[in-house]
Design a protein around this motif. Sequence first.
Motif, short mmCIF file in Angstrom:
data_model
loop_
_atom_site.label_atom_id
_atom_site.label_comp_id
_atom_site.label_asym_id
_atom_site.label_seq_id
_atom_site.Cartn_x
_atom_site.Cartn_y
_atom_site.Cartn_z
N LYS A 161 29.41 31.49 28.83
CA LYS A 161 29.85 33.35 29.24
C LYS A 161 31.11 33.51 30.08
CE LYS A 161 25.50 34.30 32.04
NZ LYS A 161 25.04 34.53 33.00
N SER A 162 31.77 34.47 29.62
CA SER A 162 33.12 35.38 30.67
C SER A 162 32.76 35.42 31.46
CB SER A 162 33.58 36.32 29.58
OG SER A 162 33.17 35.64 28.16
N PHE A 163 34.07 34.95 32.67
CA PHE A 163 34.18 35.67 34.18
C PHE A 163 35.71 35.67 34.19
CE2 PHE A 163 30.84 32.47 34.13
CZ PHE A 163 29.06 33.45 34.75
N SER A 164 35.57 36.49 35.34
CA SER A 164 37.48 36.79 35.78
C SER A 164 37.60 35.04 36.28
CB SER A 164 37.19 37.87 36.71
OG SER A 164 36.92 39.29 36.04
N VAL A 165 39.32 35.10 35.83
CA VAL A 165 39.42 33.92 36.12
C VAL A 165 41.29 34.49 37.73
CG1 VAL A 165 40.58 31.79 36.49
CG2 VAL A 165 38.85 32.52 35.07
N ASN A 166 41.24 33.90 38.69
CA ASN A 166 41.93 34.13 39.38
C ASN A 166 43.34 33.44 39.03
OD1 ASN A 166 41.07 35.94 42.13
ND2 ASN A 166 40.01 33.56 42.53
N GLU A 167 44.28 33.92 39.10
CA GLU A 167 45.64 33.58 38.23
C GLU A 167 45.96 32.08 39.11
OE1 GLU A 167 50.01 34.89 38.20
OE2 GLU A 167 48.97 36.12 39.18
N TRP A 168 45.51 31.91 40.05
CA TRP A 168 45.84 30.81 40.54
C TRP A 168 44.74 29.54 39.85
CZ3 TRP A 168 44.44 34.02 43.99
CH2 TRP A 168 43.33 34.11 44.47
N GLU A 169 43.32 29.89 39.34
CA GLU A 169 42.77 29.17 38.85
C GLU A 169 43.27 29.13 37.35
OE1 GLU A 169 38.80 29.50 40.56
OE2 GLU A 169 39.46 31.91 39.92
N ILE A 170 43.71 29.60 37.20
CA ILE A 170 44.48 29.69 35.28
C ILE A 170 45.46 28.51 34.81
CG2 ILE A 170 45.93 30.17 33.32
CD1 ILE A 170 45.21 32.75 34.79
N ASP A 171 44.54 26.78 33.62
CA ASP A 171 44.64 25.96 33.39
C ASP A 171 45.87 26.19 32.05
OD1 ASP A 171 46.06 22.99 33.21
OD2 ASP A 171 43.96 22.84 33.72
N LYS A 172 47.29 26.74 32.58
CA LYS A 172 47.42 26.26 31.69
C LYS A 172 48.03 25.51 30.30
CE LYS A 172 50.34 30.09 33.82
NZ LYS A 172 51.48 31.09 34.78
N LYS A 173 48.14 24.47 31.18
CA LYS A 173 47.86 22.88 30.08
C LYS A 173 46.81 22.81 29.22
CE LYS A 173 51.73 20.59 32.86
NZ LYS A 173 51.57 19.55 34.12
N TYR A 174 45.70 22.92 29.99
CA TYR A 174 44.25 22.60 29.55
C TYR A 174 44.32 23.84 28.23
CZ TYR A 174 39.40 22.46 28.67
OH TYR A 174 38.86 22.43 27.83
N LEU A 175 44.47 25.08 28.14
CA LEU A 175 44.81 26.02 27.27
C LEU A 175 45.88 25.93 26.19
CD1 LEU A 175 44.56 29.73 29.44
CD2 LEU A 175 42.50 28.44 28.73
N ALA A 176 47.30 25.37 26.61
CA ALA A 176 48.27 24.69 25.27
C ALA A 176 47.38 23.99 24.96
CB ALA A 176 49.07 24.52 26.42
N LYS A 177 46.58 22.90 25.57
CA LYS A 177 46.27 21.18 24.80
C LYS A 177 45.48 22.35 24.23
CE LYS A 177 44.04 16.98 25.71
NZ LYS A 177 43.90 16.47 26.80
N THR A 178 44.55 22.86 24.47
CA THR A 178 42.64 22.94 23.39
C THR A 178 43.31 24.61 23.01
OG1 THR A 178 42.37 24.38 24.87
CG2 THR A 178 41.65 22.36 25.34
#
Length: 419
Positions: free
Chosen positions: A89-106
């Motif tokens: 499921k897709s949900f809106s995410v607040n900017e401070w909740e975005i894990d940029k390291k996790y996105l880059a890793k995966t």
Amino acid sequence: MRSVILFFYFLLGWNHVFSQVMWQVKTTISQKWYYQDGDEFNDFGLNTGKWKTGMPWGNTVMSQDLYFTEDNISISDGKLIITAKKEKKSFSVNEWEIDKKYLAKTGKSMNGDKYEFDYTSGLISSKKQYKYGYFEARFKSNAERGIWPAFWLFGGNPNEEIDFFELKGEKENQIHVDVHCPHGCDDFRGGFLNLKKNWGGWIKTNHSLANDWNVISGEWQPGYVKFYLNGEPMGIYKGDFKTAQNIFINSSVAKTGGPFSPGPDNTTKWPNDYQVDYVRVWSKEDTVQGYRDNYKTYEYTPISIKNENVYETGQKKKMNFIYDKGLNEDVGTITLLPILYNKLSLTMLGNKFGRIQIDVIDKDNNKVAGFALENKEYYILDLSDLPTGPYDIKIKVLNQVLIHNVPIIDPYNNGIQEK
């Protein structure tokens, strides 16, 4: 006419007097606790005056591909039910909740402000914060691999945390206790050669925690936190926490390779439920005398505690480096609650009480009722036949006498006692 007048003044003086109480029974001097706050989950829906759905700062745990949604929280038959689901499921995410390291890793990415999660579950956090007290919850989980239910306190900045318990479905015969703080918690010394290590760990139980209901509790006071399973002490952390903390109840989904690994696999059944019968917060000070018809708060308790089966499990083995011999004096708890009009319930957590004598004493110090209990977890005390008046409930256990005064208000019963 005189009886009616007496009854009227009795109501004025006594309709707010009953306080729900719990005794922490010890081999030395027992501690009396007073109900401060909590939720029996007897409403038709979640009490949004007490609880927020999700964490105070958001609903996203991106590193676990998990989103907490209020759709996975329900109230049924006097129980809170938090449901974990495997669903994209897709949900809106607040900017401070975005894990940029996790996105880059995966290699995963955002779609605008939205992110597609693999799992959903539920979490509630108390709107009120607490500092010190006795906290307890009666819960039921299941044995599905990768499922991670918990009952904990969190103080936000500076990130102080008390984990009264965490479970993993596949570790159905173990319970995890822990504490976290920026400085000190991870410098605990214990175990082999008194080496530095994190405080906490997995404690083995003698029955599966997935089979039935159990009660977890923690006593937080200046200088220490004690942890209990069904009234039996599991461990003590000797240290202080500076900040007031919110209560959190949630079911999470672990991830293989991450915290509380492993995650779910193809044997995990979906959806699955984590149930909580009640959450209670107790204080050493009597702070909540004064709300009417408080027996209605607990009137469904005899329904949720079926066949007097309050709890199932005990410890199989103590963890030496978190257990202190001073905990041996803690025997269990006895809770006295108003559950129906002029009816009270007694709940006993712990199996070392022996014979318990309960006596009811009127204002003239006459014993008007008495009985003994042994090897009982739950008992309903019916005082409906007694005349209106104040009474002392005296509980004799381990050579101690525990006393609490309760009012009986019955306008149809002759022989009204004067105050």
